[in-house]
Design a protein around this motif. Structure first.
Motif, PDB file in Angstrom:
ATOM      1  N   GLN A   1     -44.481 -23.443  68.239  1.00 61.50           N
ATOM      2  CA  GLN A   1     -43.060 -23.941  68.710  1.00 61.50           C
ATOM      3  C   GLN A   1     -43.266 -24.292  70.259  1.00 61.50           C
ATOM      4  N   GLU A   2     -42.174 -24.501  70.720  1.00 62.69           N
ATOM      5  CA  GLU A   2     -42.232 -25.015  72.167  1.00 62.69           C
ATOM      6  C   GLU A   2     -41.676 -23.896  72.915  1.00 62.69           C
ATOM      7  N   SER A   3     -40.726 -23.041  72.324  1.00 65.12           N
ATOM      8  CA  SER A   3     -40.051 -22.018  73.230  1.00 65.12           C
ATOM      9  C   SER A   3     -39.763 -21.169  71.775  1.00 65.12           C
ATOM     10  N   THR A   4     -39.248 -19.944  72.493  1.00 64.44           N
ATOM     11  CA  THR A   4     -38.575 -19.048  71.255  1.00 64.44           C
ATOM     12  C   THR A   4     -37.385 -19.138  70.587  1.00 64.44           C
ATOM     13  N   ASN A   5     -36.728 -20.182  70.740  1.00 59.20           N
ATOM     14  CA  ASN A   5     -35.356 -20.574  70.408  1.00 59.20           C
ATOM     15  C   ASN A   5     -35.544 -21.440  69.171  1.00 59.20           C
ATOM     16  N   LEU A   6     -34.425 -21.670  68.393  1.00 61.51           N
ATOM     17  CA  LEU A   6     -34.582 -22.584  67.142  1.00 61.51           C
ATOM     18  C   LEU A   6     -34.804 -24.077  67.576  1.00 61.51           C
TER      19      LEU A   6
ATOM     20  N   ARG B   1     -47.698 -17.392  65.017  1.00 59.44           N
ATOM     21  CA  ARG B   1     -46.528 -17.917  65.878  1.00 59.44           C
ATOM     22  C   ARG B   1     -47.524 -18.339  67.076  1.00 59.44           C
ATOM     23  N   THR B   2     -47.333 -19.575  67.586  1.00 63.40           N
ATOM     24  CA  THR B   2     -48.183 -19.985  68.598  1.00 63.40           C
ATOM     25  C   THR B   2     -47.121 -20.917  69.552  1.00 63.40           C
ATOM     26  N   THR B   3     -47.028 -20.430  70.986  1.00 65.61           N
ATOM     27  CA  THR B   3     -46.143 -21.152  71.722  1.00 65.61           C
ATOM     28  C   THR B   3     -47.100 -22.071  72.493  1.00 65.61           C
ATOM     29  N   ASN B   4     -47.032 -23.444  72.146  1.00 66.49           N
ATOM     30  CA  ASN B   4     -47.688 -24.403  72.868  1.00 66.49           C
ATOM     31  C   ASN B   4     -46.863 -25.881  72.655  1.00 66.49           C
ATOM     32  N   SER B   5     -46.265 -26.220  73.842  1.00 58.98           N
ATOM     33  CA  SER B   5     -45.329 -27.264  74.078  1.00 58.98           C
ATOM     34  C   SER B   5     -45.968 -28.797  73.667  1.00 58.98           C
ATOM     35  N   ASN B   6     -47.417 -28.837  74.105  1.00 66.56           N
ATOM     36  CA  ASN B   6     -48.249 -29.899  73.552  1.00 66.56           C
ATOM     37  C   ASN B   6     -48.439 -30.143  72.276  1.00 66.56           C
ATOM     38  N   TRP B   7     -48.873 -28.879  71.627  1.00 69.04           N
ATOM     39  CA  TRP B   7     -48.939 -29.156  70.091  1.00 69.04           C
ATOM     40  C   TRP B   7     -47.663 -29.374  69.508  1.00 69.04           C
TER      41      TRP B   7
ATOM     42  N   LYS C   1     -44.865 -30.862  70.566  1.00 67.59           N
ATOM     43  CA  LYS C   1     -44.571 -32.394  70.684  1.00 67.59           C
ATOM     44  C   LYS C   1     -45.359 -33.346  70.215  1.00 67.59           C
ATOM     45  N   SER C   2     -46.725 -33.049  70.386  1.00 63.78           N
ATOM     46  CA  SER C   2     -47.702 -34.267  70.119  1.00 63.78           C
ATOM     47  C   SER C   2     -48.620 -34.225  68.941  1.00 63.78           C
ATOM     48  N   ALA C   3     -48.857 -32.961  68.563  1.00 67.51           N
ATOM     49  CA  ALA C   3     -49.906 -33.146  67.433  1.00 67.51           C
ATOM     50  C   ALA C   3     -49.487 -33.883  66.141  1.00 67.51           C
ATOM     51  N   THR C   4     -49.837 -35.342  66.138  1.00 67.71           N
ATOM     52  CA  THR C   4     -49.253 -36.089  65.127  1.00 67.71           C
ATOM     53  C   THR C   4     -50.538 -36.151  64.183  1.00 67.71           C
TER      54      THR C   4
ATOM     55  N   TYR D   1     -49.031 -25.953  58.776  1.00 69.20           N
ATOM     56  CA  TYR D   1     -48.661 -25.935  60.090  1.00 69.20           C
ATOM     57  C   TYR D   1     -47.454 -26.653  60.327  1.00 69.20           C
ATOM     58  N   THR D   2     -46.411 -26.043  61.119  1.00 62.34           N
ATOM     59  CA  THR D   2     -45.162 -26.865  61.381  1.00 62.34           C
ATOM     60  C   THR D   2     -45.251 -26.933  62.890  1.00 62.34           C
ATOM     61  N   VAL D   3     -44.831 -28.070  62.976  1.00 62.51           N
ATOM     62  CA  VAL D   3     -44.550 -28.507  64.472  1.00 62.51           C
ATOM     63  C   VAL D   3     -43.285 -29.386  64.798  1.00 62.51           C
ATOM     64  N   GLY D   4     -43.000 -29.952  65.875  1.00 63.54           N
ATOM     65  CA  GLY D   4     -41.892 -30.473  65.982  1.00 63.54           C
ATOM     66  C   GLY D   4     -41.832 -31.753  65.103  1.00 63.54           C
ATOM     67  N   PHE D   5     -42.895 -32.728  65.142  1.00 62.42           N
ATOM     68  CA  PHE D   5     -42.610 -33.979  64.462  1.00 62.42           C
ATOM     69  C   PHE D   5     -41.516 -34.858  64.828  1.00 62.42           C
ATOM     70  N   LYS D   6     -40.935 -34.872  66.002  1.00 60.58           N
ATOM     71  CA  LYS D   6     -39.575 -35.512  66.304  1.00 60.58           C
ATOM     72  C   LYS D   6     -39.706 -36.864  65.995  1.00 60.58           C
ATOM     73  N   GLY D   7     -39.257 -37.625  65.279  1.00 60.61           N
ATOM     74  CA  GLY D   7     -39.227 -38.977  65.188  1.00 60.61           C
ATOM     75  C   GLY D   7     -40.380 -39.386  64.164  1.00 60.61           C
ATOM     76  N   SER D   8     -41.122 -38.640  63.660  1.00 62.75           N
ATOM     77  CA  SER D   8     -42.205 -39.046  62.843  1.00 62.75           C
ATOM     78  C   SER D   8     -41.846 -39.254  61.313  1.00 62.75           C
ATOM     79  N   GLY D   9     -40.832 -38.341  60.947  1.00 69.54           N
ATOM     80  CA  GLY D   9     -40.401 -38.286  59.445  1.00 69.54           C
ATOM     81  C   GLY D   9     -41.378 -37.175  58.918  1.00 69.54           C
ATOM     82  N   LEU D  10     -42.265 -36.429  59.622  1.00 68.63           N
ATOM     83  CA  LEU D  10     -43.297 -35.542  58.916  1.00 68.63           C
ATOM     84  C   LEU D  10     -42.443 -34.045  58.980  1.00 68.63           C
ATOM     85  N   LEU D  11     -43.028 -33.418  57.890  1.00 69.01           N
ATOM     86  CA  LEU D  11     -42.317 -31.625  57.853  1.00 69.01           C
ATOM     87  C   LEU D  11     -43.598 -30.708  58.120  1.00 69.01           C
TER      88      LEU D  11
END
Length: 166
Positions: free
Chosen positions: A76-81, A115-121, A123-126, A150-160
């Protein structure tokens, strides 16, 4: 045989996780054409060897239940949804997987939520990137019998998410 079982469970888990999300198009795990050809060639060699043996006197055991232990890594990037924080209640995938595999010998058990808070992972673990490899190496839990998701942001990638036995 263990490789086949691991690949089958990985594919099944990825498919099950993707089912409720029609707008997502692909899994984050990739196998190259060369790797696929190598696996298929080895399968052909193993199949030919098995057929050449006289196994007519070897009894075939009844299928045994296979428990797949799962460790779920929420990056997660932060502790909110919106920052990727997923509640434990939202992880219904294990129940869904057990429901969909109820006629098989597979049983999925959620052993741990990490749970791991790491903004870089987040947003960018593609897929296939050195960053996602580093993330997996840092977080992976257990041996080859443990399915790490592993669940990460995947924004714009179409991945789950990522699922791996490695």
């Amino acid at each position: 045989m263990m490789l086949f079982t691991a690949l089958f469970a990985l594919t099944a888990a990825a498919s099950t996780l993707a089912a409720p999300f029609a707008n997502y198009t692909r899994c984050g795990n990739a196998i190259s054409s060369d790797e696929l050809r190598a696996v298929e060639a080895q399968f052909a060699v193993d199949s030919a060897a098995a057929l050449a043996k006289d196994d007519s006197l070897i009894p075939i055991p009844a299928p045994q239940e296979r428990t797949v232990h799962v460790v779920w890594h929420i990056i997660q990037e932060s502790t909110n949804l919106s920052g990727g924080a997923i509640s434990d209640d939202a992880l219904e995938a294990i129940s869904a997987m057990n429901k969909h595999y109820s006629g098989s010998t597979f049983n999925f058990v959620l052993d741990k939520i990490d749970r791991t808070t790491n903004s870089n992972w987040f947003k960018s673990a593609t897929s296939g990137s050195p960053l996602q490899t580093a993330m997996k190496k840092a977080l992976h839990t257990g041996d080859a019998k443990v399915l790490n998701v592993y669940t990460v942001g995947f924004k714009g990638s179409g991945l789950l998410g990522y699922a791996t036995y490695v």
